[in-house]
Scaffold this active site. Structure first.
Site, mmCIF file in Angstrom:
data_model
loop_
_atom_site.group_PDB
_atom_site.id
_atom_site.type_symbol
_atom_site.label_atom_id
_atom_site.label_comp_id
_atom_site.label_asym_id
_atom_site.label_seq_id
_atom_site.Cartn_x
_atom_site.Cartn_y
_atom_site.Cartn_z
ATOM 1 C CG MET A 37 -1.890 -1.203 1.174
ATOM 2 S SD MET A 37 -3.452 -0.936 2.020
ATOM 3 C CE MET A 37 -2.904 -0.584 3.665
ATOM 4 N N GLY A 38 2.167 1.086 -0.312
ATOM 5 C CA GLY A 38 3.063 2.243 -0.381
ATOM 6 C C GLY A 38 3.540 2.679 0.988
ATOM 7 C CB ALA A 39 3.687 4.619 3.479
ATOM 8 C CG LEU A 40 7.424 1.655 -0.815
ATOM 9 C CD1 LEU A 40 8.286 1.451 -2.067
ATOM 10 C CD2 LEU A 40 6.540 0.432 -0.581
ATOM 11 C CG HIS A 44 7.001 -1.890 2.198
ATOM 12 N ND1 HIS A 44 6.832 -0.773 2.992
ATOM 13 C CD2 HIS A 44 5.821 -2.554 2.220
ATOM 14 C CE1 HIS A 44 5.602 -0.763 3.470
ATOM 15 N NE2 HIS A 44 4.965 -1.825 3.021
ATOM 16 C CD GLN A 68 -6.120 -3.647 2.614
ATOM 17 O OE1 GLN A 68 -6.008 -4.127 1.493
ATOM 18 N NE2 GLN A 68 -5.155 -3.741 3.504
ATOM 19 C CE LYS A 156 2.854 -4.994 11.148
ATOM 20 N NZ LYS A 156 2.285 -3.941 10.519
ATOM 21 C CB SER A 193 3.008 2.293 6.460
ATOM 22 O OG SER A 193 3.696 1.505 5.516
HETATM 23 O O1 PAF Z 1 -0.218 -5.727 3.609
HETATM 24 C C1 PAF Z 1 -0.588 -4.829 2.827
HETATM 25 O O2 PAF Z 1 0.103 -3.844 2.599
HETATM 26 C C2 PAF Z 1 -1.951 -4.939 2.174
HETATM 27 O O3 PAF Z 1 -2.888 -5.520 3.022
HETATM 28 C C3 PAF Z 1 -1.921 -5.661 0.818
HETATM 29 C C4 PAF Z 1 -1.502 -7.110 0.963
HETATM 30 C C5 PAF Z 1 -0.973 -4.948 -0.124
HETATM 31 C C6 PAF Z 1 -3.330 -5.647 0.193
HETATM 32 O O4 PAF Z 1 -3.790 -4.354 0.005
#
Ligand code: PAF
Length: 285
Positions: A37-40, A44, A68, A156, A193
């Protein structure tokens, strides 16, 4: 296969993703994917490294998935830092960033949600009932769009990893679902994040989550029974400064079924809140 040490290109549509992946595959490449979902953060980047070691071409998806999040959760405030994220991907290990819009992933009339049973029962589902339906649906869509040979997810979100693995198995997706060990700060706090939301004092308290879990594991090995260990863990988190504890649970590590006694491979999992921030962590017992 050599990779250029430049920032990866960003693409926004499923059709473009399919075109790029098809041309890699025609060239004989093994494809790896890192859904995010970014904000690496370093966690990540370690997923990218690990999948790159097992694939010729790597696509990282960056998509803050609305399905989600519940209405009261942090979808609007979730950090969106696409250019900064791209600038972090300079090792040449990621070849492409797939950053779709919400309307690309969920066009008008979207009416399909996946429901995964088994490992999604309890734990996160008791507190975020919408969560795994949204995760399973978006990950299935991402995997179907890219059809990678391997996709990697951090431990995690241990329950999420097992839910995704079960979904991929049940849908017979041709993608290996790999899990990667948690990356931690020097005090043991699992990288997330959402750690960016923590004030200085909250950050100090957050560092106690892993310490408490390790202590509960030691007590279990010392003979404490599971029901007492869960209560001990919950109280220790509250004493450490957490405002509330959603759960401290000791489960079967493979299917997350509750355990009465410590038999076979077990996992301790916890979720607790400090202020507005909800943190999760888990460890093998
Ligand atoms: O873990 C995450 O960052 C998210 O739940 C995922 C797996 C990218 C799905 O949106």
């Amino acid at each position: 296969m050599s990779r250029l040490m430049t920032q990866p290109q960003i693409i926004h549509t499923i059709s473009e993703l399919r075109r790029r992946v098809a041309s890699w595959r025609n060239g004989g490449a093994r494809i790896g994917m890192v859904p995010t979902m970014g904000a690496l953060h370093a966690g990540h980047l370690s997923l990218v490294e690990q999948v790159a070691a097992q694939a010729d071409k790597v696509v990282i998806s960056i998509f803050v998935n609305p399905t989600q999040f519940a209405p009261h959760e942090d979808f609007d405030s979730y950090p969106r830092t696409l250019e900064e994220d791209r600038a972090k991907l300079t090792t040449g290990k990621a070849d492409l960033i797939f950053a779709p819009s919400v309307s690309e992933m969920y066009p008008n009339g979207h009416a399909t949600t996946l429901t995964v049973g088994g490992p999604s029962e309890g734990l996160e589902t008791d507190f975020r009932p919408h969560f795994f339906g949204g995760v399973a649906t978006v990950v299935a869509k991402l995997l179907i769009a890219a059809m990678p040979d391997i996709a990697i997810f951090g431990e995690k979100d241990y329950q999420q990893l097992l839910v995704i693995r079960r979904m991929a198995q049940d849908l017979a997706l041709p993608t290996e679902i790999a899990g990667a060990a948690i990356v931690r700060e020097p005090d043991g706090l699992a990288l997330s994040s959402r750690n960016a939301y923590l004030s200085t004092n909250e950050r100090r308290v957050a560092g106690q989550l892993n310490v408490v879990l390790k202590d509960v594991i030691a007590r279990l090995h010392g003979g404490m029974d599971i029901s007492e260990a869960k209560i001990t863990g919950k109280n220790a988190l509250l004493n450490a400064g957490f405002d509330s504890v959603d759960y401290v649970a000791i489960r079967n590590a493979e299917n997350l079924k509750p355990l009465g006694t410590l038999t076979g491979a077990a996992r301790i999992l916890a979720a607790a809140k400090i202020g507005k921030t909800r943190l999760i962590d888990n460890m093998p017992v």
